[in-house]
Design a protein around this motif. Structure first.
Motif, PDB file in Angstrom:
ATOM      1  N   LEU A 115       2.048   1.926  -3.413  1.00  0.00           N
ATOM      2  CA  LEU A 115       0.940   2.435  -4.222  1.00  0.00           C
ATOM      3  C   LEU A 115       0.637   3.882  -3.862  1.00  0.00           C
ATOM      4  O   LEU A 115       0.477   4.732  -4.742  1.00  0.00           O
ATOM      5  CB  LEU A 115      -0.300   1.570  -4.025  1.00  0.00           C
ATOM      6  CG  LEU A 115      -0.233   0.194  -4.692  1.00  0.00           C
ATOM      7  CD1 LEU A 115      -1.493  -0.594  -4.407  1.00  0.00           C
ATOM      8  CD2 LEU A 115      -0.022   0.350  -6.195  1.00  0.00           C
ATOM      9  N   ARG A 116       0.602   4.186  -2.553  1.00  0.00           N
ATOM     10  CA  ARG A 116       0.285   5.552  -2.153  1.00  0.00           C
ATOM     11  C   ARG A 116       1.306   6.503  -2.750  1.00  0.00           C
ATOM     12  O   ARG A 116       0.983   7.572  -3.249  1.00  0.00           O
ATOM     13  CB  ARG A 116       0.267   5.676  -0.629  1.00  0.00           C
ATOM     14  CG  ARG A 116      -0.519   6.910  -0.172  1.00  0.00           C
ATOM     15  CD  ARG A 116      -0.302   7.255   1.278  1.00  0.00           C
ATOM     16  NE  ARG A 116      -0.624   6.187   2.200  1.00  0.00           N
ATOM     17  CZ  ARG A 116       0.292   5.537   2.924  1.00  0.00           C
ATOM     18  NH1 ARG A 116       1.583   5.837   2.794  1.00  0.00           N
ATOM     19  NH2 ARG A 116      -0.066   4.592   3.755  1.00  0.00           N
ATOM     20  N   ALA A 126       0.907   6.988  -6.549  1.00  0.00           N
ATOM     21  CA  ALA A 126      -0.404   7.488  -7.001  1.00  0.00           C
ATOM     22  C   ALA A 126      -0.263   8.795  -7.782  1.00  0.00           C
ATOM     23  O   ALA A 126      -0.782   8.930  -8.892  1.00  0.00           O
ATOM     24  CB  ALA A 126      -1.323   7.684  -5.798  1.00  0.00           C
ATOM     25  N   LEU A 184       0.841  -1.204   0.000  1.00  0.00           N
ATOM     26  CA  LEU A 184       0.000   0.000   0.000  1.00  0.00           C
ATOM     27  C   LEU A 184       0.867   1.241   0.000  1.00  0.00           C
ATOM     28  O   LEU A 184       0.594   2.227  -0.695  1.00  0.00           O
ATOM     29  CB  LEU A 184      -0.908  -0.009   1.239  1.00  0.00           C
ATOM     30  CG  LEU A 184      -2.002  -1.065   1.197  1.00  0.00           C
ATOM     31  CD1 LEU A 184      -2.787  -1.063   2.498  1.00  0.00           C
ATOM     32  CD2 LEU A 184      -2.924  -0.823   0.016  1.00  0.00           C
ATOM     33  N   ILE A 186      -7.815   0.983   1.703  1.00  0.00           N
ATOM     34  CA  ILE A 186      -6.956   1.437   0.611  1.00  0.00           C
ATOM     35  C   ILE A 186      -6.879   2.957   0.627  1.00  0.00           C
ATOM     36  O   ILE A 186      -7.897   3.639   0.681  1.00  0.00           O
ATOM     37  CB  ILE A 186      -7.484   0.927  -0.742  1.00  0.00           C
ATOM     38  CG1 ILE A 186      -7.406  -0.605  -0.754  1.00  0.00           C
ATOM     39  CG2 ILE A 186      -6.684   1.516  -1.893  1.00  0.00           C
ATOM     40  CD1 ILE A 186      -7.840  -1.240  -2.042  1.00  0.00           C
ATOM     41  N   VAL A 242      -4.738   6.309  -3.832  1.00  0.00           N
ATOM     42  CA  VAL A 242      -4.734   5.135  -4.716  1.00  0.00           C
ATOM     43  C   VAL A 242      -6.072   5.025  -5.433  1.00  0.00           C
ATOM     44  O   VAL A 242      -6.126   4.793  -6.652  1.00  0.00           O
ATOM     45  CB  VAL A 242      -4.446   3.849  -3.900  1.00  0.00           C
ATOM     46  CG1 VAL A 242      -4.460   2.634  -4.808  1.00  0.00           C
ATOM     47  CG2 VAL A 242      -3.112   3.975  -3.188  1.00  0.00           C
ATOM     48  N   TRP A 243      -7.170   5.273  -4.687  1.00  0.00           N
ATOM     49  CA  TRP A 243      -8.495   5.257  -5.337  1.00  0.00           C
ATOM     50  C   TRP A 243      -8.534   6.283  -6.459  1.00  0.00           C
ATOM     51  O   TRP A 243      -8.943   5.985  -7.591  1.00  0.00           O
ATOM     52  CB  TRP A 243      -9.595   5.584  -4.322  1.00  0.00           C
ATOM     53  CG  TRP A 243      -9.923   4.474  -3.385  1.00  0.00           C
ATOM     54  CD1 TRP A 243      -9.655   4.422  -2.043  1.00  0.00           C
ATOM     55  CD2 TRP A 243     -10.584   3.238  -3.703  1.00  0.00           C
ATOM     56  NE1 TRP A 243     -10.104   3.239  -1.507  1.00  0.00           N
ATOM     57  CE2 TRP A 243     -10.676   2.494  -2.504  1.00  0.00           C
ATOM     58  CE3 TRP A 243     -11.095   2.693  -4.883  1.00  0.00           C
ATOM     59  CZ2 TRP A 243     -11.265   1.231  -2.452  1.00  0.00           C
ATOM     60  CZ3 TRP A 243     -11.679   1.444  -4.837  1.00  0.00           C
ATOM     61  CH2 TRP A 243     -11.756   0.717  -3.637  1.00  0.00           C
TER      62      TRP A 243
END
Ligand SMILES: Nc1ncnc2c1ncn2[C@@H]1O[C@H](COP(=O)(O)OP(=O)(O)OP(=O)(O)O)[C@@H](O)[C@H]1O
Ligand SMILES: Nc1ncnc2c1ncn2[C@@H]1O[C@H](COP(=O)(O)OP(=O)(O)OP(=O)(O)O)[C@@H](O)[C@H]1O
Ligand SMILES: [Mg+2]
Ligand SMILES: [Mg+2]
Lengths: 501, 293, 325, 325
Positions: C44-45, C48, C41, C173, C177-178
């Motif tokens: 990913l963060r 982003a 995560l 999440i 990332v969303w």
């Protein structure tokens, strides 16, 4: 003597050549003929060291040879004029002719003067009236092709391969080329000549080799064979196209062009087009003839809205005045243009056959007004691939992988898909085999029958005479004749096409 | 003559970078003071590039300025420039960072990063009770302040075997980079007790990484500069301590000196060290951003 | 050839995926801290923002263009959000004050970004300025404007709820990332399912042919450059929110990271060839690399050397796939 | 069209010259400090380094490539010169010490540069890595190596005679200007009078055609990238000598200035079109601009805005020349 012993060549997906055998005789003009995609160019690319991976053997003057590069083939004395133009746009004519074999003085410094002079001579031989210092980018396709020819002639090779050397030039230049070829013959050189124009073949070639689907079908002397037999061998079936005179009865005006003029992009005073007016009727096929550089392409481009700044004059479609300042507007007015240079103007080579065919009609292939409908697109493109017999492994094949003629058919398909009212064709059958040509003629006829107005630029008189209902002739940017087909004759047309001075 | 008259009225402020609020403050205070003293002051941004800095000096000489308030990009790299100005008869007063040349600058008003870092180091050791794991975030590895501060800090911290530096990474003096580097370090070392940062921007970044990792309360963050955000953070017990430099003092002294020089004074102290003071929750009430109340 | 065929497939060029896998496996073997949900995560963060920017960059590069101004646009729009949130709009003359909600400030920033992109687009289409120069100029201009707007000082303490955008999580999440995922989905949809997408590829593939096919080249380019800059602005909002502070020097040299992601993902800088998915992989490769180097506590000195080397390798692996004759 | 016609003419595209003239005239009207010999030499001295780099960049861009690594290469090679001058080469193991003369150190640095360029070239030709990525990787690697070699600390006090290269003058003209002039002359000669030059244009204009004409594409590219990096190294020597100190973070973002000079000078980033002269004009435009903004006392924040705007204008004036439909 150059001999190929069962040469095979596969590309990802397609088999281009499948055990080809042939002999090319010195002191003769050897014609290689076959339909689009038969494998002619591929074979020539193997002879000239472009493709180095292949099966089989090449025997040159009794010795088996394997060229590792174009250079090694050239050093062995094999020169080639490629079907697709291979020139550097921003270099001058002279610089292109001598590219890769520049003349330098003792200090290794380029001898530009010498190269210019030599080029000038070559251009003179070919009656190409451009300054050797002109950038290739400023020449038209036809002129560029002559430069390609000059390139090949300069490397006084013993084998000279010409892959459709006359596809972009008109009869006048063809004659020059032929006299040059005859000279080469006398010098005992091997000339390989590829063309889809049978008339030319019978005029210049001594021997023929027929390829079909990458295989040798037959070979022999041309003087003992008729063109029908030859066509039979190429296509595997009989094929005829009879000249039908003017078919349309009631003339209903579709397109009317009044006083179109076009200034030269740079030399503002000189006009590329000068007060051209004519009309095109529903269902009429209008042939537009002219020598190279007459301004035909410019005329087409201007009607299609490609020269908004430099052009003047009115265009009316179906009686309605149309301001056409961009291709988008032209298409909106129901006009389509199949351009002269498929590689630069017609195709997105890196993309698939499908994407190329559908690009102009995507708005008709949408779901919910914004999503592309892949299924519809597949169907549409499949229809045209079948309808025009485009030879490709699938709709997903990249356009660049298709043979020259088949590429031309893609461009045609793209425009037919827009169901235009008016179809402008600039050299539509360039590099297209007789079979496909016949198909295209039939297609034009049937489209015309459905009421489409068609205007076709061609440098081939027979073609003009075969399909036109009426013939326009241009010379140096002016319209010099407007002849109904009944009283159109080669001599008459040529007379109007030849420069006054 | 007339030339001198108009030039003597212009003061140039050459600053190593404006991509860092601290230096923006230094430059603007110097310019403001110069203006207050009746001069036409101009700021030049060297963008941490000594070559660009020497371009500035050449242009300044051509444009005929009366004095240069100078924040050098590099202690050695900037010497040539200062000498050039001196040769052209333009006095140079260094602010914050020194240049390694005895007689180049007319006077140098310097912030002592090294000893500042030393006192932070001492406080750091006390706060961690001489033991624990810590992380160091370096500034730009090519910048001499980065090393002055790191060395000063380690001259203390390295004497305590109980203190273990589990990671030493560069975050380029940048808040965002510091946060991201810290986030990642926390993946490898969830169990740290302290973070020493080469400047306050990085301290804030590190702190935010600790917050989102839910470790803010048990990890002590130390910065350097005395920037606004950190002063606030210290008063809220978010950041443990920072080294307060006094850009205002340095800038204004330099401007004052320049004024006196133009007025004719010639003898100035070669070096005036301006001590870096340790700011902690204990004495925070005496301080505001970039200075004392 | 192979590649050009597989472009329309789901995950762009699978070679980039292989490169990524190799990288991940290596790291997992080197440290047990790498292959964990938390770290996943985390990576990913961190990617982003680059994914947002690089996605817009992909569309631009596909048309054969490039945008060097994203980093500065990110900084300027980040500052605008922060400024509006904190001080709203003041018109002392009319002593009028307009406050901004979070949504309002964010939208304003994104619109500002789109306008900057539109400016790039105009320079490129109407004045025929090469994209490289037009956006290089914007790189300088937007940075200057940021400095002028903020006076070179960060704008901080923007409030709990705003920081949620950058630091919050939804069902485990992180919000950034969303956001990135949404952006990617949208871009994938546009490139694969809409006319605009086709036109983007067509223009990059052969502008003349595209023009002759009736495509309004200029309009498409204007759209693409606006989108690119708007996405950079979105990135700016995220960065600002994560730091709870708008940094005047944010985003410096982000354009290189974005373009690197695009190219590592197999998109050709000549345009016409490539995919958004490829770019996502490219961005993740870069992110994983940065993450791994820190996890392994590679010295800052060595990091750059290693990073460069690995990127080179990634692309070589990547190229190894497209065979040609 | 027009442009392409005048390329082989002496001063590339005359529009860039016009742009430069307009700029100079404006500045002369705005300040009497601008149009003076002192300031003229001043500007020339300042652009000398960028001219060296941009000239190499021109050759690369003409082949259709690009080199982002010049800034880092400049830093590394500058450091190498300084290091060799100061400490020579030590082999503690064999307790052997090799001292370096100034010439020796300079040559060593330039050779090192050429090798770095060769590395770029290999990645591009043998591994088909896109130039953008290959040189982006080198940008990071070379910077890292610089840090490793210098330990992040500048290398200073290199001695009077060495600083002559950067600060001295010959018959009133600064040595760096002489060096730049030589470099330009050489490059002009290569591009206009030699096979190599012809091939550079050919490759950029139509790589396939060049290949079919038997030109050894890869060899030409290797040469060009090596030259580009060698010239960056030369720039590094000048910068180092000028400061009497090698800065570990010298040359950051120099690639942008160099490429800007190339493009403003009218060389197309697609290759095949352009001229070294144009680049020289481009570099001078940028130099005059920086100089003028300072002379006019434009505040640093505004400077960036104005600079961007003027560069945009310069290119627009420049384009105005090549009119087409
Ligand atoms: N580079 C390539 N990649 C894949 N397939 C290719 C490639 N070049 C040619 N082909 C295929 O090989 C076959 C022969 O092509 P070739 O160009 O030799 O035909 P041709 O006889 O020259 O046709 P035309 O008369 O239209 O020029 C065709 O099916 C073509 O699609
Ligand atoms: N871009 C250009 N720059 C300079 N001259 C041009 C340009 N385009 C066309 N010309 C000239 O304008 C005239 C008309 O060219 P055009 O190609 O329209 O004639 P054409 O009859 O179509 O010949 P072709 O059969 O080669 O198509 C020619 O002399 C050509 O050289
Ligand atoms: Mg062929
Ligand atoms: Mg034509």
């Amino acid at each position: 003597m150059l001999v190929a012993k069962n040469i095979s060549k596969r590309f990802s997906g397609v088999t281009a050549l499948n055990g080809v055998n042939l002999e090319l005789h010195p002191g003769k003009v050897n014609a290689i003929i076959g339909e689009n995609g038969a494998g002619k160019s591929t074979l020539m690319k193997i002879f000239s060291g472009v493709h180095t991976q292949y099966d089989g053997e090449i025997i040159y003057n009794g010795q088996p040879v394997k060229f590792t590069s174009t250079k090694s083939a050239e050093q062995a004395g094999i020169a080639i004029i490629h079907q697709e133009l291979n020139l550097v746009p921003y270099l001058s004519v002279a610089e292109n002719i001598f590219l890769g074999r520049e003349i330098t003085n003792s200090l290794g410094i380029l001898d530009k003067k010498m190269m210019k002079e030599r080029s000038a001579e070559l251009l003179k031989q070919l009656n190409l009236a451009v300054d050797p210092g002109t950038k290739i980018a400023e020449l038209k396709v036809g002129q560029q092709q002559l430069v390609e020819i000059a390139r090949a002639l300069y490397s006084n090779a013993s084998v000279i391969i010409m892959d459709e050397p006359t596809s972009a030039i008109s009869d006048k230049e063809v004659e020059n080329l032929f006299s040059i070829i005859r000279k080469l013959k006398e010098e005992g050189k091997t000339v390989v000549y590829i063309s889809h124009k049978l008339k030319e073949l019978f005029a210049i070639a001594d021997r023929y080799v027929v390829l079909r689907d990458g295989m040798t079908i037959s070979s022999g002397n041309l003087d003992v064979i008729t063109s029908d037999e030859l066509i039979q061998k190429m296509t595997g079936r009989k094929l005829s196209f009879e000249k039908t005179g003017c078919t349309l009865k009631d003339k209903q005006e579709l397109l009317s062009v009044k006083n179109i003029s076009l200034k030269h992009p740079l030399l503002r005073i000189t006009k590329l087009l000068n007060n051209i007016s004519f009309t095109l009727s529903k269902g009429e096929i209008l042939g537009l003839y002219g020598l190279m550089g007459a301004g035909r392409t410019e005329l087409m481009e201007t009607i299609f809205g490609l020269h908004p700044k430099n052009s003047s004059g009115e265009i009316t479609v179906n009686g309605k005045d149309r301001k056409i300042k961009s291709p988008a507007q032209a298409i909106g007015a129901g006009i389509a243009l199949v351009p002269e240079d498929r590689k630069l103007q017609g195709l997105i080579l890196s993309q698939t056959v499908r994407a190329n065919i559908s690009i102009a009609v995507l708005q008709k292939l949408q779901r919910l007004g914004f999503m592309l409908n892949a299924k519809k697109e597949k169907e549409l493109t499949a229809n045209y691939i079948a309808g025009l017999a485009i030879k490709t492994s699938s709709g997903n094949n990249a356009a660049k992988n298709l043979s020259g003629g088949n590429q031309q058919k893609i461009v045609l398909a793209k425009w037919l898909a827009t169901h235009p009212k008016i179809l402008l064709l600039d050299e539509p059958t360039r590099g297209v085999d007789i079979n496909a040509k016949a198909e295209i003629y039939k297609l034009m006829k049937s489209l015309a029958a459905e009421g489409m107005g068609i205007m076709m630029v061609s440098s081939e008189l027979p073609e003009i005479l075969a399909v036109s209902d009426r013939v326009l002739v241009m010379c140096e940017g002016e319209l010099t004749a407007n002849i109904p087909i009944e009283n159109a004759t080669e001599t008459e047309i040529l007379k109007c096409a030849i420069h006054k001075n | 003559k007339n030339q001198d008259k108009q030039t003597s009225n212009k003061i140039a402020v050459v600053v190593s970078t404006l991509n860092n609020p601290w230096f923006v403050f230094l430059a603007e205070t110097a310019a403001a003071k110069a203006k207050a003293l009746g001069y036409d002051a101009r700021i030049f941004d060297s963008q941490n590039n000594t070559a660009l800095e020497s371009d500035h000096f050449e242009n300044i000489i051509v444009a005929g300025f009366g004095a240069i308030l100078f924040n050098p990009t590099d202690a050695n790299g900037s010497v040539a420039n200062v000498l050039k100005a001196k040769a052209a008869g333009i006095p140079v007063f260094c602010m914050d960072r020194e240049i390694n040349s005895a007689d180049g600058a007319t006077s140098q008003i310097l912030s002592d990063s090294y000893s500042g870092a030393v006192s932070i180091g001492k406080y750091f050791v006390r706060q961690l009770n001489k033991k624990g794991n810590y992380v160091e975030l370096l500034g730009l590895v090519g910048d001499n302040n980065t090393w002055a501060r790191s060395k000063g800090f380690h001259s203390v911290a390295d004497n305590y075997s109980g203190l273990k530096m589990v990671a030493q990474q560069s975050a380029d003096f940048d808040r965002n980079k510091a946060m991201e580097v810290m986030e990642t370090i926390l993946q490898a070392h969830p169990d740290i007790d302290g973070v020493f940062c080469g400047n306050d921007a990085m301290a804030m970044g590190a702190y935010q990484a600790l917050v989102s990792a839910g470790k803010a309360s048990n990890v002590k963050v130390f910065g350097f500069d005395g920037a606004e955000d950190v002063i606030t953070a210290i008063s809220e017990n978010k950041v443990a301590a920072t080294g307060m430099q006094f850009p205002k003092v340095m800038a204004e002294t330099a401007a004052q000196f320049a004024n006196e020089y133009i007025k004719g004074k010639r003898d100035f102290p070669k070096k005036i060290p301006v001590a870096v003071e340790l700011v902690t929750a204990g004495n925070i009430s005496d301080y505001i951003a970039y200075g004392k109340k | 050839m192979l590649a050009s065929v597989s472009y329309n497939k789901n995950i762009g060029r699978f070679q980039s995926v292989i490169a990524l896998l190799i990288l991940c496996i290596t790291l997992s073997l080197l440290t047990d801290k790498f292959f964990t949900t938390a770290n996943g995560l985390n990576v990913l963060r961190q990617v982003a923002v680059n994914i947002c920017i690089a996605t817009g960059m992909t569309l631009i590069v596909l048309t054969g263009g490039i945008d060097l101004s994203v980093g500065s646009v990110l900084a300027l729009c980040g500052a605008i959000t922060a400024g509006l949130l904190k001080n709203g709009l003041q018109f002392p003359s009319a002593d009028l004050f307009v406050g901004f909600t979070i949504l309002g400030a964010v939208l304003a920033a994104i619109i500002a970004g789109a306008l900057l992109g539109l400016f790039n687009g105009f320079a490129i289409t109407s004045f025929k300025v090469p994209p490289f120069v037009a956006t290089l100029a914007m790189l300088t201009i937007a940075r200057g404007l940021t400095m002028l707007y903020t006076g070179g000082h960060p704008v901080s303490n923007l409030g709990e709820s705003f920081t949620y955008i950058g630091t919050g999580s939804l069902i485990g999440i992180p919000v950034p990332v969303w956001i990135a995922a949404l952006v990617v989905m949208l871009a994938v949809f546009i490139t694969r399912k809409t006319r605009l997408g086709r036109y983007i590829y067509a223009i990059g593939g052969n502008e003349t042919a595209a023009k002759l096919s009736g495509i309004r080249i200029n309009r498409v380019k204007l759209i693409v450059y606006s989108m690119g800059a708007a996405l950079a602005a979105l990135g700016g909002v995220i960065v600002t929110s994560r730091l709870d502070s708008a940094q005047p020097n944010a985003g410096i040299s982000y354009e290189l990271d974005a373009i690197a992601a695009v190219v590592i993902g197999g998109t050709s800088l000549n345009g016409g060839k490539g995919s958004v998915w490829g770019t996502v992989i490219g961005a993740i490769i870069i992110g994983v690399l940065n993450n791994g180097l820190v996890l392994l506590n590679v010295s800052p000195f060595w990091q750059q050397v290693v990073k460069g080397g690995v990127i080179l390798l990634a692309v070589i692996v990547d190229k190894a796939g497209d065979k040609k004759d």
